[in-house]
Design a protein around this motif. Structure first.
Motif, PDB file in Angstrom:
ATOM      1  N   PRO A   4      29.272  78.628   1.545  1.00 11.46           N
ATOM      2  CA  PRO A   4      27.994  78.816   0.851  1.00 11.46           C
ATOM      3  C   PRO A   4      27.154  79.930   1.493  1.00 11.46           C
ATOM      4  CG  PRO A   4      27.894  76.868   2.242  1.00 11.46           C
ATOM      5  CD  PRO A   4      29.311  77.387   2.316  1.00 11.46           C
ATOM      6  N   ALA A   5      26.441  80.654   0.652  1.00 11.28           N
ATOM      7  CA  ALA A   5      25.511  81.666   1.152  1.00 11.28           C
ATOM      8  C   ALA A   5      24.271  80.957   1.683  1.00 11.28           C
ATOM      9  CB  ALA A   5      25.143  82.636   0.043  1.00 11.28           C
ATOM     10  N   ARG A   6      23.895  81.287   2.888  1.00 13.03           N
ATOM     11  CA  ARG A   6      22.717  80.682   3.513  1.00 13.03           C
ATOM     12  C   ARG A   6      21.603  81.707   3.735  1.00 13.03           C
ATOM     13  NH1 ARG A   6      24.283  75.776   3.195  1.00 13.03           N
ATOM     14  NH2 ARG A   6      26.053  75.004   4.368  1.00 13.03           N
ATOM     15  N   GLY A  31      27.383 102.503  -1.536  1.00 18.42           N
ATOM     16  CA  GLY A  31      26.661 101.403  -0.900  1.00 18.42           C
ATOM     17  C   GLY A  31      27.213 100.020  -1.211  1.00 18.42           C
ATOM     18  N   ILE A  32      27.655  99.825  -2.436  1.00 17.20           N
ATOM     19  CA  ILE A  32      28.093  98.499  -2.862  1.00 17.20           C
ATOM     20  C   ILE A  32      29.504  98.144  -2.381  1.00 17.20           C
ATOM     21  CG2 ILE A  32      28.544  97.033  -4.878  1.00 17.20           C
ATOM     22  CD1 ILE A  32      25.535  97.513  -4.217  1.00 17.20           C
ATOM     23  N   PRO A  33      30.480  99.050  -2.426  1.00 17.21           N
ATOM     24  CA  PRO A  33      31.845  98.669  -2.009  1.00 17.21           C
ATOM     25  C   PRO A  33      31.965  98.034  -0.618  1.00 17.21           C
ATOM     26  CG  PRO A  33      31.951 100.695  -3.235  1.00 17.21           C
ATOM     27  CD  PRO A  33      30.470 100.402  -3.004  1.00 17.21           C
ATOM     28  N   PRO A  34      31.300  98.556   0.420  1.00 16.21           N
ATOM     29  CA  PRO A  34      31.416  97.885   1.717  1.00 16.21           C
ATOM     30  C   PRO A  34      30.853  96.461   1.695  1.00 16.21           C
ATOM     31  CG  PRO A  34      30.520 100.088   2.000  1.00 16.21           C
ATOM     32  CD  PRO A  34      30.546  99.814   0.526  1.00 16.21           C
ATOM     33  N   LEU A  35      29.803  96.244   0.904  1.00 13.07           N
ATOM     34  CA  LEU A  35      29.242  94.903   0.793  1.00 13.07           C
ATOM     35  C   LEU A  35      30.193  93.973   0.045  1.00 13.07           C
ATOM     36  CD1 LEU A  35      25.543  95.845   0.019  1.00 13.07           C
ATOM     37  CD2 LEU A  35      26.400  94.726   2.092  1.00 13.07           C
ATOM     38  N   ARG A  36      30.852  94.492  -0.975  1.00 17.89           N
ATOM     39  CA  ARG A  36      31.820  93.675  -1.724  1.00 17.89           C
ATOM     40  C   ARG A  36      32.948  93.199  -0.820  1.00 17.89           C
ATOM     41  NH1 ARG A  36      31.976  97.180  -7.098  1.00 17.89           N
ATOM     42  NH2 ARG A  36      30.644  95.866  -8.379  1.00 17.89           N
ATOM     43  N   LYS A  37      33.324  94.022   0.138  1.00 22.82           N
ATOM     44  CA  LYS A  37      34.423  93.668   1.037  1.00 22.82           C
ATOM     45  C   LYS A  37      34.018  92.642   2.089  1.00 22.82           C
ATOM     46  CE  LYS A  37      36.670  98.159   0.711  1.00 22.82           C
ATOM     47  NZ  LYS A  37      36.964  99.405   1.430  1.00 22.82           N
ATOM     48  N   THR A  38      32.724  92.579   2.427  1.00 22.36           N
ATOM     49  CA  THR A  38      32.295  91.800   3.586  1.00 22.36           C
ATOM     50  C   THR A  38      31.367  90.637   3.247  1.00 22.36           C
ATOM     51  OG1 THR A  38      32.417  93.859   4.826  1.00 22.36           O
ATOM     52  CG2 THR A  38      31.352  92.028   5.912  1.00 22.36           C
ATOM     53  N   ALA A  39      30.385  90.872   2.396  1.00 23.20           N
ATOM     54  CA  ALA A  39      29.401  89.830   2.074  1.00 23.20           C
ATOM     55  C   ALA A  39      30.016  88.792   1.145  1.00 23.20           C
ATOM     56  CB  ALA A  39      28.175  90.470   1.420  1.00 23.20           C
ATOM     57  N   LEU A  40      29.361  87.661   1.039  1.00 20.24           N
ATOM     58  CA  LEU A  40      29.801  86.623   0.107  1.00 20.24           C
ATOM     59  C   LEU A  40      29.525  87.025  -1.330  1.00 20.24           C
ATOM     60  CD1 LEU A  40      28.499  83.485   2.026  1.00 20.24           C
ATOM     61  CD2 LEU A  40      30.856  84.340   1.903  1.00 20.24           C
ATOM     62  N   ILE A  58      20.637  93.050  -3.020  1.00 17.37           N
ATOM     63  CA  ILE A  58      20.620  91.765  -2.323  1.00 17.37           C
ATOM     64  C   ILE A  58      22.060  91.405  -1.986  1.00 17.37           C
ATOM     65  CG2 ILE A  58      19.964  89.331  -2.388  1.00 17.37           C
ATOM     66  CD1 ILE A  58      17.926  90.069  -4.554  1.00 17.37           C
ATOM     67  N   SER A  59      22.304  91.192  -0.717  1.00 13.44           N
ATOM     68  CA  SER A  59      23.627  90.723  -0.298  1.00 13.44           C
ATOM     69  C   SER A  59      23.473  89.329   0.296  1.00 13.44           C
ATOM     70  CB  SER A  59      24.273  91.690   0.696  1.00 13.44           C
ATOM     71  OG  SER A  59      23.437  91.917   1.814  1.00 13.44           O
ATOM     72  N   TYR A  60      24.521  88.545   0.162  1.00 12.54           N
ATOM     73  CA  TYR A  60      24.476  87.134   0.558  1.00 12.54           C
ATOM     74  C   TYR A  60      25.459  86.881   1.693  1.00 12.54           C
ATOM     75  CZ  TYR A  60      21.912  86.864  -3.768  1.00 12.54           C
ATOM     76  OH  TYR A  60      20.983  87.078  -4.751  1.00 12.54           O
TER      77      TYR A  60
END
Length: 108
Positions: A4-6, A31-40, A58-60
């Motif tokens: 779960p994202a906290r 900007g978005i691709p690195p977040l897609r790989k790492t964030a929930l 917003i990244s979770y």
């Protein structure tokens, strides 16, 4: 079961209206691709105003440690993209970090 994202990490920046589509494409590709790989999860929002356009990302995250590993330091530090200085009206100096207290989505 998915983790779960906290925590929500929120970045906001603005550009001139005539650069909005250019900046949107840039954020989508850089900007978005690195977040897609790492964030929930990640969301990108765009708000067009009369003379400027605001972008919010917003990244979770499950916890501060995961954010710190991604940012390679403090998750509250702003990490600008290479062309941010060229495309944004000013460089954002702040990241907002919010604990997620309720996470409900209406699925219709």
């Amino acid at each position: 079961m998915a983790t779960p994202a906290r925590i929500a990490r929120i970045w906001r920046g603005r550009t001139r209206r005539d650069l909005a589509y250019t900046y949107e494409a840039y954020v989508r590709s850089e900007g978005i691709p690195p977040l897609r790989k790492t964030a929930l999860g990640v969301q990108l929002f765009r708000e067009d105003r009369e003379h400027e356009t605001w972008f919010t990302t917003i990244s979770y995250w499950p916890d501060f440690e995961a954010m710190s590993a991604f940012t390679r330091g403090s998750p509250t530090q702003v990490h600008h993209l290479a062309r941010d200085e060229e495309l944004l009206m000013e460089l954002p100096q702040r990241i907002q970090i919010h604990r997620i207290l309720i996470d409900e989505q209406a699925l219709r």
